[in-house]
Design a protein around this motif. Structure first.
Motif: not given
Length: 527
Positions: A433-439, A452-455, A467-474, A488-492
């Motif tokens: 459940x990663x929503x912000x990269x914990x450097x 890592x599993x994206x939130x 904006x979310x696409x840019x975050x995921x790309x980073x 990724x978690x929760x693909x529908x």
């Protein structure tokens, strides 16, 4: 086959008619030449020209000319002309093109008629037959037996200038929408007290769902402009909610109203969609079920949810999940029964029960990929649970622990201390459940990070939000620098999977692959 026979027959009739006309022209030409008597070459050419004939055969042509012998009193006269199909080629082309158009429209009409008949039959108790050629879905879905290939769409369309006359144009609006959908879906349109159009599109095929959702706003705008041609784009707002069979209609309506409210508040985005999930209904009904009682009575199941490779759909990893047997709701997640007031002993009993059940499952199941499991945040502070967990991980080298990204960011030193004290955790962990990269937190850890599993909050709108696409790309770029795989978690939806693949995400899990929780490979021990 029938179309080919029709084309041959009509072309044969056309050739026969042209031959009859040519014979009539030859007879007229003989009569005229008899009247003229002896003529020179110039007069003969002038007489033959109206009939498309000439006294000399054309040379240098790839097509042999047709020869006619005229019987005159002064002697036989030979004349030449082009073949009928070449001389009247425009007739053949025009008739065959019109015939092809007619046959194509007939086939389309027959298909629509057959489709309507099949749908009508299914509505009155008939059995639906799935057409694999038309409704394709991932290989992994076939493997796990997913059969729910249809969803319905509920939409609320708001246009202030049409709200006062909406009741008078509702039938016309429904007809216009049916034309937009090419009469391929069952559509009903009603008027709400607010003057909005409430639209229900029944049973949209899995393959066509994304197309319908993406184009619905444009279709609604076109229907409204058919009623008021001078409407601006921002005057029509749309709220959408797609749902599966059995969904609570009151919740669907509330979600659609929320989506419409978001659209009305936005100046640039005029259509919002909130997909239905059973969370709201579960939260209301789950109060009647005790988590401790369900665990003590062994009213729960554990199963392995696979993480699929987005590029070849092979199983890369399994996550251990727990579901509680609710008397009204069936299998539900324990998170609906846990709250801030839930004692830590309840969470502790859940984690210990999962370890015991997982121990039994691993003795009978031979899985190809690695397995991961989660524990409640309070269990990270429980020495007894941690001791049991360490013994379990030592006994099963292919099992690794998942750590919530939020907890890792808040208490990195505690997590690092726990992991360092457990030899089995040195094999590596998965950040969940990663929503912000914990450097800083990642630098604090002294154990490998396998993945890592994206939130889910990043996944739900990744196909539409730049904006979310840019975050995921980073995040993917950061993970690749450290040699970490991204899941990724929760693909529908199919579009989500395609966007994530383009962004570099390696694997994913969710309804798009595995369907509803009841259709997964669940493991329930006899009681």
């Amino acid at each position: 086959m029938l179309g080919a026979l029709m084309m041959v027959l009509i072309n044969a009739i056309l050739v026969w008619g042209l031959m009859q006309e040519r014979q009539s022209q030859i007879q007229q030409l003989e009569t005229r030449l008899e009247q003229l008597g002896s003529v020179n070459e110039q007069v003969l050419s002038t007489a033959l020209a109206p009939y498309g004939l000439s006294s000399k055969a054309q040379t240098g042509s790839f097509v042999m000319p047709v020869q006619f012998n005229l019987a005159l009193s002064s002697g036989a006269l030979t004349v030449y002309s082009q073949p009928l199909w070449q001389q009247h080629s425009h007739w053949f082309i025009a008739i065959n093109v019109l015939l092809l158009i007619f046959l194509w429209r007939t086939v389309q009409w027959l298909r629509r008629t057959e489709w309507r008949a099949a749908r009508a039959f299914s509505c009155y108790g008939g059995q639906k037959k799935e057409d694999e050629d038309q409704d394709t879905h991932p290989v992994s879905a076939n493997m796990l037996g997913v059969n729910q290939l249809y969803q319905s769409v509920f939409a609320i369309v708001y246009c202030q200038r049409l709200s006062s006359v909406a009741s008078g144009v509702v039938s016309l609006f429904e007809t216009l929408l049916q034309e937009q959908l090419q009469h391929q879906q069952r559509v009903s349109v009603k008027i709400l007290n607010s003057g909005c159009f409430a639209i229900t599109v029944k049973e949209v095929a899995y393959k066509q769902l994304e197309t319908h959702l993406q184009s619905f706003s444009a279709m609604a705008l076109k229907c409204c402009r058919s009623l008021l041609p001078d409407l601006r784009r921002d005057e029509v707002k749309v709220g959408l909610c797609n749902y599966r069979s059995g969904a609570d209609q009151a919740v669907v309506y509330q979600l659609c109203q929320s989506a419409l409210a978001l659209a009305c508040q936005s100046e640039h985005k005029h259509c919002y969609r909130i997909p239905f999930s059973h969370n709201h209904s579960m939260l209301l009904a789950a109060k009647s079920c005790s988590l401790v009682d369900a665990i003590n009575n062994e009213q729960f199941v554990c199963f392995f949810q696979p993480v699929f490779d987005l590029y070849n759909e092979e199983i890369m990893h399994h996550e251990t999940l727990l579901r509680i047997r609710h008397p009204q709701l069936g299998l539900i997640s324990p998170e609906y029964l846990l709250s801030h007031s839930t004692p830590e002993s309840a969470a502790r009993s859940v984690d210990i029960a999962v370890l015991k059940r997982l121990e039994t499952m691993l003795k009978s199941e031979q899985l190809q990929a690695d397995i991961s499991l989660n524990i409640h945040p309070s269990s990270w502070l429980d020495d007894d649970v941690w001791r049991r967990l360490g013994e379990f991980l030592e006994a099963h080298p292919r099992v690794c622990l998942e750590c919530p990204a939020a907890m890792l960011a808040k208490q990195p030193r505690l997590i690092a201390k726990r992991l360092k004290s457990t030899t089995a955790c040195q094999r590596g962990i998965i950040v969940d459940q990663l929503s912000k990269w914990p450097t800083d937190a990642i630098n604090t850890l002294n154990v490998p990070i396998k993945a890592v599993k994206l939130a889910s909050e990043l996944i739900s709108h990744v196909d539409t939000d730049r904006h979310i696409q840019r975050r995921v790309l980073s995040y993917v770029a950061n993970a690749q620098r450290l040699g970490i795989v991204v899941f990724a978690v929760g693909i529908e939806r199919h579009q989500q999977a395609e966007v994530l693949k383009q962004l570099g995400v390696q694997g994913a899990q969710g309804f798009y692959f595995t369907g509803t929780i009841n259709q997964l490979s669940a493991f329930n021990l006899p009681q």
